[in-house]
Scaffold this active site. Structure first.
Site, mmCIF file in Angstrom:
data_model
loop_
_atom_site.group_PDB
_atom_site.id
_atom_site.type_symbol
_atom_site.label_atom_id
_atom_site.label_comp_id
_atom_site.label_asym_id
_atom_site.label_seq_id
_atom_site.Cartn_x
_atom_site.Cartn_y
_atom_site.Cartn_z
ATOM 1 N N LYS A 93 1.063 -1.149 0.172
ATOM 2 C CA LYS A 93 0.139 0.014 -0.038
ATOM 3 C C LYS A 93 0.873 1.318 -0.010
ATOM 4 O O LYS A 93 0.652 2.207 -0.670
ATOM 5 C CB LYS A 93 -0.941 -0.320 1.181
ATOM 6 C CG LYS A 93 -1.990 -1.006 1.065
ATOM 7 C CD LYS A 93 -2.573 -1.356 2.241
ATOM 8 C CE LYS A 93 -3.790 -2.581 2.257
ATOM 9 N NZ LYS A 93 -4.353 -2.886 3.564
ATOM 10 N N GLN A 133 -4.708 -2.017 9.515
ATOM 11 C CA GLN A 133 -4.510 -3.015 8.948
ATOM 12 C C GLN A 133 -5.087 -4.091 10.007
ATOM 13 O O GLN A 133 -4.713 -4.411 11.236
ATOM 14 C CB GLN A 133 -2.861 -3.324 8.530
ATOM 15 C CG GLN A 133 -2.604 -4.602 8.093
ATOM 16 C CD GLN A 133 -3.141 -4.701 6.636
ATOM 17 O OE1 GLN A 133 -2.972 -3.749 6.061
ATOM 18 N NE2 GLN A 133 -3.851 -5.660 6.263
ATOM 19 N N ASP A 179 -10.838 2.453 4.188
ATOM 20 C CA ASP A 179 -11.410 0.871 4.107
ATOM 21 C C ASP A 179 -12.798 0.782 3.982
ATOM 22 O O ASP A 179 -13.261 -0.569 3.899
ATOM 23 C CB ASP A 179 -10.550 0.162 5.205
ATOM 24 C CG ASP A 179 -9.182 -0.502 4.880
ATOM 25 O OD1 ASP A 179 -9.046 -0.690 3.659
ATOM 26 O OD2 ASP A 179 -8.488 -0.518 5.900
#
Lengths: 287, 287
Positions: A53, A96, A119
């Protein structure tokens, strides 16, 4: 003859160009985009993902801030996320997953405000998706919709069967397909007659995490088959679909790797750009 | 022979006793429950509904506050709702829908905090439902689940087809059935082959708003058929299901009236009691 391959890699590469252009355009308007990526677990796969990322941010001209801290407790993780959320330089935040054992995931995710929730996983973002209101959407399902649209696959009225009901894929792709006027069904481990229900699908989305589970017996002739799985068997990367077996039954088929995977990260980048442009009050083509 | 009638009226009457007892128990602990019901439209049906809700509150020992103001603009409606939301005496708030034309519904609903959102309709409440986290749920689908459970209808693995995708019924009942481990499909106006998909259902939830739309051709022998519709035809109240025609095909069937209707209001009352007990920090049997 065989299925048309849904080339996620190629579609992602086109999408990357578009995203890159948007980053440059925003820069020209004085908007510098910044994404915070926070890893609190000690998971090896996560280490790879966060670096990917970060690397993609750098490639596109988005400033990444990488936070890698293991061994923190709930309170410290919450403090870190809260301070990232308050930081006005930061447009988007990724926490994450998975979080370490014993950490309350939802409490942590809830500290990311919906405008920065790139997200698309916190409660409010999910509510926006449910109501089909503008908002940041989960990346993998957005990538799938993007792929289907690039191949001009008609979704309206089509029977879509989603194998798996995770919050990352199954649930959100169900809602997205419904909002696209498809007729979706979710099947899962408790479903009776699973194989035959899958076989009714015009569009079959497979996200079970069980390697090569879906063979030709699950697939209607000519169906669109999207494989979200990724497993490693004897050093080889495979999906949840038995590619070779399904290839000459399906009408369209995603490979693994090179199918859904490359789209997920590009979908994330788009979310970050959308977040930044909305926060800056600039109507570029966000939403 | 014919379908077993799912007697919503009787189930609601049992549920009322349970709710009444909870109100008394909370009172004994010093918790007095209060529900605000706000009607800003000039809709005749709404006038009836709000009065029914107020009457049921009084019957159960919940204090109702009825706000009936027509002709307000967006700002004034928002001010009213915000002040109800700030009022610590008030445990739950209903904003009767529909709101007048030109009023942004979502903005108004978003002013009700999730703890007081007893209709379960704002973005955050919907996100909680989506994630299967504790929260206040929309009343009609909760009532349906309550009814099915009272009749000990097994949901696990069963094919459920939901006709209609509204935020009041179709979408939430889809998620609730999924969370109960059923295998749900949503069908709607754009669905091809709608009749045959309905015929696959073990459990068929009909919420289209089209009087008597569903006849025996939509129903599998022995299926559970839940009719959420309510229309008036030539002075007679009918549902979305052609009751007489379906009666000897279905295994279970809700009548209209006396099916889902009486459960919706009881579900609302349960939400209000849950909201009050949680706000008071009392673990009675909320959630």
């Amino acid at each position: 003859m065989g299925a048309i391959i849904l080339n996620g890699k190629e579609v992602a590469s086109q999408w990357e160009k578009k995203n890159s252009l948007r980053v440059q355009n925003l820069k020209a308007k004085g908007v510098n985009i910044c994404l915070a990526v926070a890893r609190f677990n000690d998971d090896e796969a996560s280490k790879v993902y966060v670096r990917k990322k970060v690397a993609m941010c750098e490639k596109l001209g988005i400033k990444p801030i990488l936070i890698e801290e293991e061994g923190l407790d709930q309170e410290k993780i919450e403090n870190r996320v809260s301070s990232l959320n308050k930081d006005k330089e930061i447009n988007g935040i990724i926490v994450q997953l998975p979080l370490p054992k014993g950490i309350d995931k939802e409490r942590v995710l809830s500290l990311v405000s919906p405008e920065k929730d790139v997200d698309g996983l916190n409660v409010f973002s999910c509510g926006l998706l449910y109501k089909n209101m503008p908002g940041l959407r989960p990346c993998t399902p957005s990538g799938i919709i993007h792929l289907l649209k690039e191949y001009k696959i008609d979704l309206v009225g089509k029977r879509a069967v989603i194998l798996g009901r995770s919050q990352l894929v199954g649930l959100p792709i169900f809602l997205m397909l419904l909002h696209e006027n498809a007729t979706p069904t979710i099947v899962h481990s408790k479903t009776k007659d699973l194989k035959n229900i899958c076989k009714e699908a015009d569009i079959l989305i497979v996200a079970t995490g069980r390697a090569k589970m879906v063979n030709r017996e699950y697939v209607k002739e000519g169906a669109v088959v999207v494989d979200v799985g990724i497993s490693r068997i004897e050093g080889k990367i495979v999906g949840d679909v038995d590619f070779e077996d399904v290839f000459d039954v399906a009408g369209y088929l995603t490979p693994v790797p090179g199918g859904v995977g490359p789209l997920t990260i590009m979908s994330l980048m788009e979310n970050v750009i959308n977040a930044a442009s909305i926060q800056a009050g600039i109507k570029d083509d966000a939403f």
